[in-house]
Scaffold this motif. Structure first.
Motif, mmCIF file in Angstrom:
data_model
loop_
_atom_site.group_PDB
_atom_site.id
_atom_site.type_symbol
_atom_site.label_atom_id
_atom_site.label_comp_id
_atom_site.label_asym_id
_atom_site.label_seq_id
_atom_site.Cartn_x
_atom_site.Cartn_y
_atom_site.Cartn_z
ATOM 1 N N ARG A 55 -10.778 -12.284 -2.842
ATOM 2 C CA ARG A 55 -10.847 -11.162 -1.915
ATOM 3 C C ARG A 55 -9.741 -11.221 -0.865
ATOM 4 O O ARG A 55 -9.261 -10.196 -0.401
ATOM 5 C CB ARG A 55 -12.215 -11.193 -1.249
ATOM 6 C CG ARG A 55 -12.511 -10.033 -0.401
ATOM 7 C CD ARG A 55 -13.950 -10.128 0.061
ATOM 8 N NE ARG A 55 -14.191 -9.091 1.027
ATOM 9 C CZ ARG A 55 -14.840 -9.243 2.146
ATOM 10 N NH1 ARG A 55 -15.377 -10.407 2.432
ATOM 11 N NH2 ARG A 55 -15.004 -8.263 2.979
ATOM 12 N N GLY A 56 -9.323 -12.424 -0.505
ATOM 13 C CA GLY A 56 -8.291 -12.571 0.516
ATOM 14 C C GLY A 56 -6.874 -12.415 -0.020
ATOM 15 O O GLY A 56 -5.923 -12.373 0.762
ATOM 16 N N LEU A 57 -6.715 -12.333 -1.308
ATOM 17 C CA LEU A 57 -5.377 -12.190 -1.879
ATOM 18 C C LEU A 57 -4.945 -10.733 -1.857
ATOM 19 O O LEU A 57 -5.740 -9.825 -2.017
ATOM 20 C CB LEU A 57 -5.366 -12.706 -3.321
ATOM 21 C CG LEU A 57 -5.740 -14.171 -3.499
ATOM 22 C CD1 LEU A 57 -5.787 -14.509 -4.980
ATOM 23 C CD2 LEU A 57 -4.732 -15.058 -2.803
ATOM 24 N N ARG A 58 -3.663 -10.547 -1.677
ATOM 25 C CA ARG A 58 -3.109 -9.197 -1.689
ATOM 26 C C ARG A 58 -2.801 -8.757 -3.100
ATOM 27 O O ARG A 58 -2.468 -9.563 -3.955
ATOM 28 C CB ARG A 58 -1.783 -9.176 -0.927
ATOM 29 C CG ARG A 58 -1.894 -8.760 0.475
ATOM 30 C CD ARG A 58 -0.590 -8.839 1.158
ATOM 31 N NE ARG A 58 0.483 -8.056 0.539
ATOM 32 C CZ ARG A 58 1.549 -7.680 1.203
ATOM 33 N NH1 ARG A 58 1.697 -7.996 2.452
ATOM 34 N NH2 ARG A 58 2.479 -6.994 0.614
ATOM 35 N N THR A 59 -2.858 -7.475 -3.315
ATOM 36 C CA THR A 59 -2.391 -6.945 -4.589
ATOM 37 C C THR A 59 -0.868 -6.899 -4.539
ATOM 38 O O THR A 59 -0.278 -6.739 -3.463
ATOM 39 C CB THR A 59 -2.944 -5.540 -4.847
ATOM 40 O OG1 THR A 59 -2.557 -4.690 -3.777
ATOM 41 C CG2 THR A 59 -4.447 -5.562 -4.979
ATOM 42 N N PRO A 60 -0.189 -7.030 -5.666
ATOM 43 C CA PRO A 60 1.273 -7.010 -5.643
ATOM 44 C C PRO A 60 1.809 -5.666 -5.176
ATOM 45 O O PRO A 60 1.222 -4.625 -5.443
ATOM 46 C CB PRO A 60 1.666 -7.273 -7.097
ATOM 47 C CG PRO A 60 0.431 -7.396 -7.873
ATOM 48 C CD PRO A 60 -0.725 -7.239 -6.970
ATOM 49 N N LEU A 61 2.919 -5.725 -4.461
ATOM 50 C CA LEU A 61 3.565 -4.496 -3.988
ATOM 51 C C LEU A 61 4.334 -3.863 -5.136
ATOM 52 O O LEU A 61 5.014 -4.546 -5.900
ATOM 53 C CB LEU A 61 4.513 -4.806 -2.833
ATOM 54 C CG LEU A 61 3.854 -5.407 -1.592
ATOM 55 C CD1 LEU A 61 4.917 -5.749 -0.563
ATOM 56 C CD2 LEU A 61 2.848 -4.454 -1.014
ATOM 57 N N THR A 70 0.962 2.226 0.566
ATOM 58 C CA THR A 70 0.080 1.221 -0.039
ATOM 59 C C THR A 70 0.373 -0.180 0.449
ATOM 60 O O THR A 70 -0.421 -1.076 0.220
ATOM 61 C CB THR A 70 0.213 1.262 -1.585
ATOM 62 O OG1 THR A 70 1.550 0.987 -1.944
ATOM 63 C CG2 THR A 70 -0.223 2.599 -2.142
ATOM 64 N N SER A 71 1.501 -0.398 1.148
ATOM 65 C CA SER A 71 1.829 -1.745 1.590
ATOM 66 C C SER A 71 0.894 -2.223 2.696
ATOM 67 O O SER A 71 0.734 -3.422 2.885
ATOM 68 C CB SER A 71 3.277 -1.786 2.089
ATOM 69 O OG SER A 71 3.429 -0.997 3.260
ATOM 70 N N ALA A 72 0.256 -1.316 3.397
ATOM 71 C CA ALA A 72 -0.638 -1.709 4.471
ATOM 72 C C ALA A 72 -2.062 -1.902 3.981
ATOM 73 O O ALA A 72 -2.901 -2.374 4.720
ATOM 74 C CB ALA A 72 -0.618 -0.625 5.560
ATOM 75 N N ARG A 73 -2.347 -1.568 2.772
ATOM 76 C CA ARG A 73 -3.718 -1.669 2.268
ATOM 77 C C ARG A 73 -3.970 -2.953 1.590
ATOM 78 O O ARG A 73 -3.261 -3.577 0.956
ATOM 79 C CB ARG A 73 -4.009 -0.536 1.293
ATOM 80 C CG ARG A 73 -4.000 0.795 1.988
ATOM 81 C CD ARG A 73 -4.385 1.878 1.029
ATOM 82 N NE ARG A 73 -4.198 3.143 1.707
ATOM 83 C CZ ARG A 73 -4.019 4.276 1.096
ATOM 84 N NH1 ARG A 73 -4.019 4.329 -0.197
ATOM 85 N NH2 ARG A 73 -3.866 5.378 1.782
#
Length: 73
Positions: A55-61, A70-73
């Motif tokens: 859950r704490g990982l970001r999705t790739p840009l 989408t970079s802020a989400r």
């Protein structure tokens, strides 16, 4: 003896089933019954979303039009 013990579990209605064929049929029926029993058991409890470390990982840009939104989400 009870009436349940007097009646055979399986009976051949047509044809001449040999001991090997009856043993194979019994094995298949036993396997299906075991699978049905294991399917009836309660499924494993899912871990809480709070415990999920992904859950704490970001999705790739992804570059492209509107990527800055989408970079802020």
């Amino acid at each position: 003896m009870s009436t349940h013990e007097k009646q055979p579990l399986l009976s051949v209605v047509r044809g001449g089933a040999g001991p090997e064929e009856i043993a194979a049929l019994t094995a298949v029926l036993a396997a299906r019954a075991a699978a049905a029993r294991s399917a009836d058991e309660a499924p494993a409890e899912r871990p809480s979303g709070w415990r999920n470390r992904a859950r704490g990982l970001r999705t790739p840009l992804r570059p492209g039009p509107g990527a800055w939104r989408t970079s802020a989400r």
